[in-house]
Design a protein around this motif. Structure first.
Motif, PDB file in Angstrom:
ATOM      1  N   UNK A 161       0.849  -1.191   0.000  1.00 22.28           N
ATOM      2  CA  UNK A 161       0.000   0.000   0.000  1.00 22.28           C
ATOM      3  C   UNK A 161       0.883   1.239   0.000  1.00 22.28           C
ATOM      4  N   UNK A 162       0.259   2.383  -0.233  1.00 21.29           N
ATOM      5  CA  UNK A 162       0.994   3.648  -0.274  1.00 21.29           C
ATOM      6  C   UNK A 162       0.165   4.740   0.381  1.00 21.29           C
ATOM      7  N   UNK A 163       0.844   5.802   0.783  1.00 20.46           N
ATOM      8  CA  UNK A 163       0.169   6.950   1.380  1.00 20.46           C
ATOM      9  C   UNK A 163       1.007   8.188   1.077  1.00 20.46           C
ATOM     10  N   UNK A 164       0.324   9.300   0.861  1.00 18.84           N
ATOM     11  CA  UNK A 164       1.025  10.558   0.568  1.00 18.84           C
ATOM     12  C   UNK A 164       1.605  11.126   1.844  1.00 18.84           C
ATOM     13  N   UNK A 165       2.865  11.549   1.756  1.00 22.56           N
ATOM     14  CA  UNK A 165       3.520  12.149   2.902  1.00 22.56           C
ATOM     15  C   UNK A 165       2.915  13.526   3.163  1.00 22.56           C
TER      16      UNK A 165
ATOM     17  N   UNK B  40       5.696   4.121   0.321  1.00 30.40           N
ATOM     18  CA  UNK B  40       5.184   2.866  -0.238  1.00 30.40           C
ATOM     19  C   UNK B  40       5.767   1.694   0.550  1.00 30.40           C
ATOM     20  N   UNK B  41       4.921   0.735   0.897  1.00 29.22           N
ATOM     21  CA  UNK B  41       5.372  -0.478   1.567  1.00 29.22           C
ATOM     22  C   UNK B  41       5.086  -1.700   0.725  1.00 29.22           C
ATOM     23  N   UNK B  42       6.113  -2.483   0.424  1.00 33.28           N
ATOM     24  CA  UNK B  42       5.960  -3.721  -0.335  1.00 33.28           C
ATOM     25  C   UNK B  42       6.081  -4.902   0.631  1.00 33.28           C
ATOM     26  N   UNK B  43       5.157  -5.855   0.534  1.00 29.42           N
ATOM     27  CA  UNK B  43       5.135  -6.999   1.434  1.00 29.42           C
ATOM     28  C   UNK B  43       6.356  -7.896   1.301  1.00 29.42           C
ATOM     29  N   UNK B  44       6.537  -8.750   2.296  1.00 32.32           N
ATOM     30  CA  UNK B  44       7.714  -9.611   2.370  1.00 32.32           C
ATOM     31  C   UNK B  44       7.690 -10.712   1.315  1.00 32.32           C
ATOM     32  N   UNK B  45       8.774 -10.811   0.545  1.00 34.33           N
ATOM     33  CA  UNK B  45       8.861 -11.825  -0.506  1.00 34.33           C
ATOM     34  C   UNK B  45       9.005 -13.229   0.051  1.00 34.33           C
TER      35      UNK B  45
ATOM     36  N   UNK C  32       4.247 -12.520   0.457  1.00 37.92           N
ATOM     37  CA  UNK C  32       3.366 -11.358   0.593  1.00 37.92           C
ATOM     38  C   UNK C  32       3.739 -10.185  -0.314  1.00 37.92           C
ATOM     39  N   UNK C  33       4.736 -10.362  -1.155  1.00 35.62           N
ATOM     40  CA  UNK C  33       5.207  -9.257  -1.990  1.00 35.62           C
ATOM     41  C   UNK C  33       4.313  -9.046  -3.209  1.00 35.62           C
ATOM     42  N   UNK C  34       3.763  -7.833  -3.318  1.00 34.16           N
ATOM     43  CA  UNK C  34       2.970  -7.437  -4.478  1.00 34.16           C
ATOM     44  C   UNK C  34       3.361  -6.003  -4.839  1.00 34.16           C
ATOM     45  N   UNK C  35       4.491  -5.882  -5.523  1.00 34.26           N
ATOM     46  CA  UNK C  35       5.055  -4.568  -5.810  1.00 34.26           C
ATOM     47  C   UNK C  35       4.129  -3.710  -6.658  1.00 34.26           C
TER      48      UNK C  35
END
Length: 279
Positions: A157-161, A169-174, A178-181
């Protein structure tokens, strides 16, 4: 000649024993606890960040009650939190692995961990992704506990600073699947700059091209880095060359941290634990 050789033999063995003992003390007792506060550039030739912006990153805490073995107990973690806060970052990124081990055998609860890290303060937010150890303990419970302490968990997911045309942006653990870039970056407007964090650096291999900072943890720099060779072991699917430091791939640039704690064995050699300030 034979007499001299016989006399030197015990001295050589004693010197070798002393050297091995000193190396063991350094590797097990000293270096795993000798934290570096590194400073790295936030911008690059391709991107200039907002003037004065400071972004701290601290990964692989591996909190435990067994600090003699796992190194990072509550008191050590609290000192690191105080040190990061004293540096006054605008943003803090926490790329996963908050607890040691894989179950309740460490006896440090998820909620207690979140309370320690919840003391981290940054005016534009503290953000996290989950690592493999967090999923092994209980990923959903970990995310809930961190959120309750005011830490924004970004799993794909992402969020505006706040106050900037800049997205976290946070990418899940590969390593835990859980990684879905693509999903993580889907909400970022085209051309917008990003602060991307992931736990396992392998996601860097397939993520879309971005403009900004990319950070990862997970590898611990191998914990043991042989001069002239590098990390002996790198967990996950990332190449050994991605074990530590700046990595370039397909127009993107990423910093892989050595992290703060240890895993499996409480050893470090030529790979100090660290937290990093990008500015």
């Amino acid at each position: 000649m034979r007499t001299g050789a016989r006399r030197r033999g015990p001295r050589v063995r004693i010197a070798a024993a002393v050297l091995l003992l000193a190396l063991a003390v350094w590797t097990v007792v000293i270096e795993p606890r000798w934290i570096a506060a590194r400073v790295e550039p936030l911008g690059s030739a391709q991107w200039q960040p907002p003037a004065g912006l400071k972004v701290a990153m601290a990964g692989d805490w591996h909190l435990t009650t067994r600090s003699a073995w796992r190194v990072t107990g509550a008191e050590r973690a609290a000192r690191i939190v105080d040190e990061i806060n004293a540096a006054q970052p605008d943003v803090i990124l926490l790329p996963g692995d908050f607890l040691a081990g894989s179950s309740d055998d460490e006896a440090f609860s998820i909620e207690d961990m979140a309370a320690v890290l919840g003391r981290l303060k940054a005016p534009q937010g503290v953000y996290a992704v989950l690592g493999n150890h967090d999923w092994w303990h209980d990923g959903e419970r970990t995310a809930k506990a961190l959120s309750a302490q005011g830490i924004r968990v970004l799993e794909n997911a992402s969020v505006r600073l706040p106050g900037h045309d800049l997205w976290v942006v946070g990418i899940g653990d590969d390593s835990t699947g859980h990684s879905e870039a693509d999903k993580a970056l889907a909400g970022v407007p085209k051309g917008a700059a990003t602060l991307v964090m992931m736990h396992d650096p392998f996601s860097f291999a397939t993520m879309p091209r971005t403009r900004g900072l990319v950070v990862a943890s997970h590898t611990h720099g191998g914990q043991i880095s042989v001069p002239g060779y590098g990390a002996l072991v790198v967990p996950g699917r990332a190449p050994r060359e991605w074990a530590y430091g700046w990595v370039a791939h397909k127009g993107n640039r990423m910093y892989v941290t050595s992290g703060l704690g240890v895993s499996i064995l409480p050893v470090r050699f030529n790979m100090r634990p660290e937290w990093v300030m990008f500015q």
